[in-house]
Design an enzyme around this catalytic site. Structure first.
Site, PDB file in Angstrom:
ATOM      1  N   VAL A  68     -22.795 -32.576 -80.140  1.00 41.22           N
ATOM      2  CA  VAL A  68     -22.590 -34.006 -79.923  1.00 41.22           C
ATOM      3  C   VAL A  68     -23.160 -34.438 -78.569  1.00 41.22           C
ATOM      4  CG1 VAL A  68     -20.847 -35.803 -79.606  1.00 41.22           C
ATOM      5  CG2 VAL A  68     -20.564 -34.082 -81.398  1.00 41.22           C
ATOM      6  N   GLY A  89     -16.300 -24.529 -79.722  1.00 37.76           N
ATOM      7  CA  GLY A  89     -17.664 -24.732 -79.250  1.00 37.76           C
ATOM      8  C   GLY A  89     -17.889 -23.999 -77.944  1.00 37.76           C
ATOM      9  N   ASN A  99     -26.906 -34.339 -72.633  1.00 44.28           N
ATOM     10  CA  ASN A  99     -27.246 -35.742 -72.381  1.00 44.28           C
ATOM     11  C   ASN A  99     -28.560 -35.841 -71.618  1.00 44.28           C
ATOM     12  OD1 ASN A  99     -24.742 -37.426 -73.272  1.00 44.28           O
ATOM     13  ND2 ASN A  99     -23.885 -35.672 -72.186  1.00 44.28           N
ATOM     14  N   LYS A 145     -20.558 -40.786 -66.542  1.00 47.46           N
ATOM     15  CA  LYS A 145     -21.699 -40.065 -65.961  1.00 47.46           C
ATOM     16  C   LYS A 145     -22.691 -39.631 -67.032  1.00 47.46           C
ATOM     17  CE  LYS A 145     -20.028 -35.940 -67.364  1.00 47.46           C
ATOM     18  NZ  LYS A 145     -20.703 -34.953 -68.233  1.00 47.46           N
ATOM     19  N   THR A 149     -24.656 -33.136 -64.129  1.00 49.77           N
ATOM     20  CA  THR A 149     -25.100 -33.592 -65.443  1.00 49.77           C
ATOM     21  C   THR A 149     -26.474 -34.239 -65.387  1.00 49.77           C
ATOM     22  OG1 THR A 149     -22.765 -34.060 -65.896  1.00 49.77           O
ATOM     23  CG2 THR A 149     -24.339 -34.843 -67.496  1.00 49.77           C
ATOM     24  N   TRP A 198     -17.715 -24.996 -74.721  1.00 48.33           N
ATOM     25  CA  TRP A 198     -16.726 -25.217 -73.666  1.00 48.33           C
ATOM     26  C   TRP A 198     -15.355 -24.701 -74.062  1.00 48.33           C
ATOM     27  CZ3 TRP A 198     -16.518 -24.874 -68.979  1.00 48.33           C
ATOM     28  CH2 TRP A 198     -15.720 -25.625 -68.108  1.00 48.33           C
ATOM     29  N   GLY A 199     -14.924 -24.989 -75.271  1.00 52.42           N
ATOM     30  CA  GLY A 199     -13.620 -24.513 -75.711  1.00 52.42           C
ATOM     31  C   GLY A 199     -13.510 -23.011 -75.697  1.00 52.42           C
ATOM     32  N   GLY A 252     -14.712 -32.004 -64.621  1.00 55.20           N
ATOM     33  CA  GLY A 252     -15.431 -31.776 -63.382  1.00 55.20           C
ATOM     34  C   GLY A 252     -16.809 -31.216 -63.637  1.00 55.20           C
ATOM     35  N   SER A 265     -27.334 -29.726 -69.625  1.00 55.02           N
ATOM     36  CA  SER A 265     -26.710 -30.973 -70.076  1.00 55.02           C
ATOM     37  C   SER A 265     -27.417 -31.500 -71.320  1.00 55.02           C
ATOM     38  CB  SER A 265     -26.772 -32.027 -68.963  1.00 55.02           C
ATOM     39  OG  SER A 265     -26.474 -33.307 -69.479  1.00 55.02           O
ATOM     40  N   LYS A 299     -15.106 -35.487 -72.812  1.00 53.41           N
ATOM     41  CA  LYS A 299     -15.598 -36.517 -71.896  1.00 53.41           C
ATOM     42  C   LYS A 299     -16.200 -37.670 -72.689  1.00 53.41           C
ATOM     43  CE  LYS A 299     -16.586 -33.070 -68.300  1.00 53.41           C
ATOM     44  NZ  LYS A 299     -17.598 -32.461 -67.402  1.00 53.41           N
TER      45      LYS A 299
END
Length: 343
Positions: free
Chosen positions: A286, A14, A263, A198, A255, A16-17, A143, A261, A112
């Site tokens: 997700v 994805g 979220n 968070k 975030t 980040w990976g 982080g 973000s 996370k």
């Protein structure tokens, strides 16, 4: 024992990976990234792009992608999990079956969240599923970081947390460069909990924005949200000082204030009146904060920890409460002293 850190397997391609994998390649490491989707693997290998996740990024051509987990893991000194929390346990089980006798990689995760039902942290899941004789240590890499910004080499500071100092230093060493700085931390409990919780507050921050509230409301939510995060975190064994560090207030700020973000974006859409089911269906990635809200709410109930913001967000997500009603109830709570409710 010397910890080798030259060959890295990245599980999850994805945003980040794949960005973390690219950093490692640019830092001179040998990296193989695993994806379950053949078309994504072919795109990474042939076009050196990952359009669904980061359409503007050109990956280093030395990055190798594969759908074969065994191939990705072969000879790996470090195994990095960069997948949603809900997939960690099943993937760790697969990894454990493929690790050969004598293999002793450092296990790292960059996810996370908390596992639903068990409420376990990701490092706990990894420790349960990957035998201790097949790992050199478990590290949480976390982080204030958005893949979109790291991809363009914005300055980023994060934490490698582990009980094993050498394992944390290994992860610090392989990722450090002129734009990506890594600190070590021994409080893996606090780092993982701060990173997970968070996301709950970010949902609330997005909702405030969607409703049209300004900076005062955002600052209040983040401040009182941090107090809740720390209160539950300390009850679960974390060092309170961790929550004023990169994976506490740092991650909370980034975030709760950024359109990167998911979220925050989910909360923003809720504030604008969209249905949760539609938001989840259309996000394409997700939204960790939704499950984490449920886990944190249940943990707070078990530990008898007061978390009014988390409870309000839980009621909105899982009980259909109107957001404006939830905010009104929070604002009309009995007056309290700030000094007695920080932790």
């Amino acid at each position: 024992m010397v910890v080798l850190c030259e060959k890295i397997a990245v599980i999850g391609a994805g945003s980040w990976g794949s960005v973390l994998a690219n950093i490692l390649i640019l830092n001179g490491k040998q990296v193989c990234i695993w994806s379950r989707r053949q078309e994504q693997v072919e795109e990474l290998n042939n076009l050196h792009t990952n359009e669904h996740y980061l359409p503007k990024l050109k990956y280093d051509p030395r990055l190798e992608a594969t759908t074969s987990l065994a191939r990705a893991l072969a000879g790996a000194d470090v195994i990095l999990f960069a997948i949603p929390t809900k997939a960690i346990r099943a993937m760790a089980q697969q990894v454990a079956t493929l690790l050969k006798a004598g293999a002793h990689p450092v296990i790292v995760h960059a996810s996370k969240g908390l596992e639903l039902k068990t409420h376990k942290r990701i490092s706990e899941i990894l420790a349960e599923e990957i035998p201790s004789e097949n790992r050199a240590g478990i590290v949480a890499l976390s982080g204030p970081s958005h893949a979109e910004e790291v991809a363009r080499h914005d300055l980023t500071l994060i934490t490698a947390a582990a009980k094993d100092k050498k394992a944390a230093q290994c992860v610090q060493k392989i990722f450090m460069n002129e734009y990506f700085r890594v600190y070590t931390n021994s409080d893996i409990i606090g780092v993982e909990l701060g990173a997970a919780f968070k996301n709950i507050i970010a949902l609330g921050a997005g909702a405030l924005h969607g409703l049209g509230y300004g900076d005062d409301a955002k600052a209040a939510l983040m401040t009182r949200g941090l107090a809740e995060i720390a209160r539950l975190g300390v009850a679960l064994g974390a060092d309170p000082m961790t929550f004023i560090g990169l994976t506490g207030v740092g991650d909370l700020i980034v975030t709760c204030t950024s359109v990167h973000s998911r979220n925050w974006r989910a909360g923003d859409q809720l504030g604008r009146g969209q249905k949760l089911a539609d938001i989840v269906a259309n996000m394409g990635m997700v939204i960790e904060g939704i499950n984490t809200t449920k886990a944190a709410y249940e943990l707070a109930q078990q530990k008898q920890i007061e978390m009014p913001i988390t409870e309000a967000i839980y009621e909105v997500l899982y009980q259909g409460k109107e957001i404006k009603a939830a905010i009104a109830d929070l604002m009309k709570r009995e007056g309290r002293s700030e000094e007695e409710t920080n932790y």
